[in-house]
Design a protein around this motif. Structure first.
Motif: not given
Length: 518
Positions: A359-367, A261-271
């Protein structure tokens, strides 16, 4: 575990021979363009052992039949060109455990960049595959072109290849960017992969990936967009599974759901994908919480602490899901809210504001996120409790009935049959009810089919709580937005709360009278 270690040792120490398969064992990380320079400035000077750097361009063409005969069998045929060297590769279906990729690979050198599957040992093919026929139909499906910088790292018995790839996947329908870090085990033990990945995650934003370049190419070629999927009704367990087996299955399930679902969100932006990510974090947290008293070890305790922090970072999802439910044209509020333009405008603004601030995009790659995923994946390989606890081989079935009984008794005590419940009491019960239902998800696979019938009314209560939370969110919104019929809407909210609680009380009656399945 020993069998896996033996496999690692066997395939990482054999001399190269195209007739013998190699087993790729690697971690794949998605990273940004600055990852390489950050690594070279911060971590490279600190690496121990012998480090050799090289850089070159890689051109890959992926072949398949027009009907995607190989792709449908989870196989990949690739021709790679690096300078004057041409290599043909077949990758067969492997597995991904928490981001650790294990996939059989067969390689043979070619004189020209044209596929010839007959050059591979016939033993790699299933009996029903006509290689001559497949060979005749092979066509280029898509290509990848990237600049690769590799670091060959030898430190004692551990030999790793660290790779930074930057480029794109190409097809006539479009392109997709490539920004990846791969850490492949050449010799030694997989724990070395995690040690290096852990250090990288501390200096540059990364996330674990379970999607290969070839998989992205097929998606691009087919115009496919990854979609959200629900968790199964229950975790698949066998009666013979040990406590260790059950925890590992829980970790694998949560990580796979999370990474997809990380991949799904980053590809589609689906909430909706964000909701599934948050649920994956909760599932992983509950799995660790459930097994920690038995598989006591410091590593599991550390992961539990990290998950508590990460879970809190995803708590804003509650508001986002309330907004989603209120805005929906199909939900329980579809006859009133979506038709109210001023209110919809406010909800849309709150939605965008949440996404901007959090900013979920940043949260997904957070440390914090990458450390949790790496820590959970590491547990699957190292299994540190084996050296620190004695209960890991006890059948999970011996614990399951007690765990389930304890959880439901606590819930039943919080729902006394002679006490009328209102929405405030249900809201106060939410955390306990969700935790207990997750325990059921983790353990109900050990029991009979009646588990679904037993859980249904309890799941209805959770759905009711979600509706209550959405209505209370709406009531708070009325205090901030200036609309003409605010008083009428407030009355409507009261009526809705009353009707939801009435339905929930009926579900509670059914739930509390049901016979347990364990």
């Amino acid at each position: 575990m020993q069998a896996f270690e033996d496999m690692v040792q066997e395939y990482s120490t054999r001399p190269f021979n195209w007739q013998v398969k190699t087993m790729e064992i690697e971690l794949k990380l998605v990273a940004d363009q600055d990852a390489l320079s950050t690594f070279e400035q911060t971590l490279l000077p600190k690496l121990k052992g012998k480090v050799t750097r090289s850089a070159f361009d890689v051109f890959n063409d992926y072949y398949d039949t027009p009907e995607q005969f190989l792709g449908k069998r989870k196989m990949g045929c690739r021709i790679r060109r690096v300078n004057d060297h041409i290599e043909q590769t077949i990758k067969t279906q492997g597995k991904v455990e928490g981001g650790l990729h294990q996939r059989p690979e067969y390689n043979v050198n070619l004189d020209k960049a044209h596929p010839d599957l007959e050059k591979f040992d016939s033993e790699i093919w299933a009996d029903d595959i006509d290689i001559e026929d497949v060979n005749r139909q092979l066509q280029v499906q898509f290509s990848t072109h990237f600049h690769r910088v590799t670091f060959d790292i030898i430190d004692g018995e551990n030999h790793l290849e660290l790779v930074f790839d930057s480029g794109e996947v190409k097809h006539s329908l479009g392109t997709l960017p490539i920004g990846e870090i791969e850490i492949e085990l050449k010799a030694g033990m997989p724990t070395a992969l995690f040690d290096l990945a852990d250090e990288i995650s501390k200096v540059t934003p990364v996330r674990l990936s379970n999607v290969t370049k070839a998989a992205r190419g097929y998606q691009l070629m087919n115009g496919a967009v990854a979609e959200t999927v629900l968790l199964p009704n229950f975790l698949d367990l066998d009666e013979e599974d040990s406590t260790e087996d059950a925890l590992c299955k829980a970790i694998e399930c949560a990580l796979s759901h999370w990474q997809h679902h990380e991949y799904v969100y980053l590809q589609s932006g689906h909430i909706d994908a964000l909701k599934e990510i948050a649920q994956s974090v909760q599932l992983l947290l509950q799995g660790v919480s459930l097994y920690l008293p038995v598989l006591q070890c410091q590593e599991l305790l550390n992961l539990h602490k990290q998950l508590l922090v990460l879970s809190d970072q995803w708590s804003w999802q509650d508001d986002l899901q309330c907004i989603r439910k209120l805005r929906s044209n199909k939900g329980p509020f579809s006859r009133r809210i979506p038709r109210h333009q001023a209110l919809m405008s406010y909800l849309n603004g709150r939605r965008e504001g949440l996404l901007t601030v959090q900013s979920p995009e940043q949260l997904l790659v957070s440390m914090e996120s990458s450390q949790v995923q790496l820590g959970a994946s590491r547990l699957l390989i190292e299994k540190p409790w084996q050296a620190q606890a004695t209960g890991h081989q006890i059948p999970v079935l011996k614990h399951a009935k007690g765990w389930l009984s304890q959880g439901w008794q606590t819930v039943m005590q919080s729902l006394p049959s002679k006490v009328e419940m209102d929405y405030t009491k249900y809201i106060a019960l939410e955390v306990l009810l969700r935790q207990t239902l997750l325990n059921g998800f983790l353990l109900a696979g050990l029991f009979a089919e009646s588990r679904g019938k037993f859980r249904a009314p309890w799941l209805d209560l959770v759905e009711g709580i979600d509706e209550v939370k959405a209505l209370l969110f709406l009531r708070r919104a009325l205090e901030e937005v200036d609309i003409e019929d605010a008083e009428d809407l407030d009355d409507w909210i009261d009526d809705k709360l009353s009707s939801v609680i009435t339905v929930m009380e009926k579900s509670r009656e059914v739930a509390m009278s049901a016979e347990t399945y364990w």
